[in-house]
Design an enzyme around this catalytic site. Structure first.
Site, PDB file in Angstrom:
ATOM      1  N   GLY A  98       0.629  -0.920  -0.099  1.00 29.93           N
ATOM      2  CA  GLY A  98      -0.099  -0.110   0.293  1.00 29.93           C
ATOM      3  C   GLY A  98       1.205   1.437   0.310  1.00 29.93           C
ATOM      4  O   GLY A  98       0.660   2.353  -0.776  1.00 29.93           O
TER       5      GLY A  98
ATOM      6  N   ARG B  94       0.339  -2.856  10.331  1.00 36.94           N
ATOM      7  CA  ARG B  94      -0.614  -3.096  12.099  1.00 36.94           C
ATOM      8  C   ARG B  94      -1.426  -3.860  11.117  1.00 36.94           C
ATOM      9  O   ARG B  94      -3.007  -2.319  10.577  1.00 36.94           O
ATOM     10  CB  ARG B  94      -0.406  -1.649  12.397  1.00 36.94           C
ATOM     11  CG  ARG B  94       1.498  -1.465  13.228  1.00 36.94           C
ATOM     12  CD  ARG B  94       0.414   0.415  13.435  1.00 36.94           C
ATOM     13  NE  ARG B  94      -0.421   0.254  15.100  1.00 36.94           N
ATOM     14  CZ  ARG B  94      -0.375   1.638  15.172  1.00 36.94           C
ATOM     15  NH1 ARG B  94       0.242   2.410  14.540  1.00 36.94           N
ATOM     16  NH2 ARG B  94      -1.375   1.348  16.153  1.00 36.94           N
TER      17      ARG B  94
ATOM     18  N   HIS C 159       9.598   7.795  16.613  1.00 38.92           N
ATOM     19  CA  HIS C 159       8.728   7.132  15.356  1.00 38.92           C
ATOM     20  C   HIS C 159       7.497   6.961  15.647  1.00 38.92           C
ATOM     21  O   HIS C 159       6.657   5.922  15.634  1.00 38.92           O
ATOM     22  CB  HIS C 159       8.283   6.928  13.845  1.00 38.92           C
ATOM     23  CG  HIS C 159       8.017   6.801  12.827  1.00 38.92           C
ATOM     24  ND1 HIS C 159       7.133   7.924  13.049  1.00 38.92           N
ATOM     25  CD2 HIS C 159       7.097   6.101  12.564  1.00 38.92           C
ATOM     26  CE1 HIS C 159       6.496   7.894  11.693  1.00 38.92           C
ATOM     27  NE2 HIS C 159       6.760   6.415  11.675  1.00 38.92           N
TER      28      HIS C 159
END
Length: 312
Positions: free
Chosen positions: A11, A81, A177
């Site tokens: 993606g 995730r 991050h």
């Protein structure tokens, strides 16, 4: 200038490749690699876009053909995730993927600038550094954790809250991050002020923005499109600096002087050899200083996890 995207069928990778095909300087080469057999087809698809950027796609176990002669390598390969996961749950799968790809970079294009997008970035950058070090080719001015997503999110959220144009706002984000390690320096934005409560709430929203997307996609993915945009912004800045443009500044997660942690996201002046100068984080508000002090243990543990993955 040759840019390679590793993980180009995912993606983030596809969004990033689309943006780079449209925005890289004329005459650039764009090389796409992914283990997925669809990758050469992604390159064919993008090759129909009328820009003067040559594009080729490679799939399979071996990334070498994609990496040959690369000046910049952006790594977005890995699993995404899902709801209920945090970025550290990704570690078990993504650590091995990053290790494998960086070993191939060390052999094939050891002088390239490498941007790591694959989460958990706090840890995967440490893995990459240790792999490059073992191969005898580590240059701390050429390895970056791409944290630009935290910056573009901060710019958007601050603009929304304060009724500004998002293009007028540029927030420095330091630390790491993920979660509490993400620290936007809201006190340093010119012409904007926040109450303590606003600063605390906005900081939390920026830290949790990734989870906001994961939950909104209801199990269908994580932040891919905004991450593609963030990675493209960073990659294009790096290309401009490598080509000699002066005054290119971006925040990224790099090895510094170790004042806070071995790796730390801070503003960087980019140049022909990667990082030209690590810039000061400036004066922090009391809230920011407290947040910085409170995150360092977490950040150092994340880094240690990556170092141990390679050295134990």
């Amino acid at each position: 200038m040759k840019v390679a995207v590793l993980g180009a069928a995912g993606g983030i990778g596809q969004a990033l490749a689309l943006l780079l095909k449209n925005q890289l300087p004329s005459g650039s080469e764009l090389s796409l690699y992914d283990i997925a057999p669809v990758t050469p087809g992604v390159a064919v698809d993008l090759s129909h876009i009328p820009t003067a950027v040559k594009i080729k796609g490679f799939s399979g176990e071996d990334a070498t053909p994609a990496l040959e002669g690369a000046d910049v390598v952006l790594i977005s390969a890995g699993v995404a995730r899902k709801p209920g996961m945090d970025r550290s749950d990704l570690f078990n799968v993504n650590a091995g993927i990053v290790k494998n790809l960086v070993q191939q970079i060390a052999k094939t294009c050891p002088k390239a600038c490498v941007g790591i997008i694959t989460n958990p970035v706090n840890t995967t950058v440490a893995i990459a550094a240790e792999v490059l070090k073992k191969a005898g080719v580590y240059d701390k001015n050429k390895l970056f954790g791409v944290t630009t997503l935290d910056i573009i999110r901060s710019n958007t959220f601050v603009a929304e809250l304060k009724g500004k144009l998002p293009t007028e706002v540029e927030v420095l984000v330091i630390g790491g991050h993920s979660g509490v390690t993400i620290l936007p320096l809201l006190s340093q934005i010119p012409g904007v002020s926040f109450t303590e409560q606003e600063a605390a709430e906005l900081t939390k929203r920026i830290q949790n923005a990734g989870t906001e997307v994961v939950e909104a996609k209801a199990g269908g993915g994580s932040a891919t499109l905004s991450m593609g945009q963030a990675a493209a912004r960073f990659g294009l800045s790096l290309v401009r600096a490598l080509q000699g443009e002066k005054g290119v500044v971006e925040c990224a997660y790099v090895e510094g002087d170790g004042q806070y942690a071995r790796f730390f996201s801070q503003p960087l002046l980019l140049g022909k050899n990667g990082v030209e100068e690590r810039k000061s984080i400036g004066t922090l508000s009391a809230f920011e200083q407290h947040s910085l002090d409170a995150m360092l243990d977490t950040l150092k543990k994340d880094i240690q996890l990556g170092e141990d993955f390679i050295n134990k």
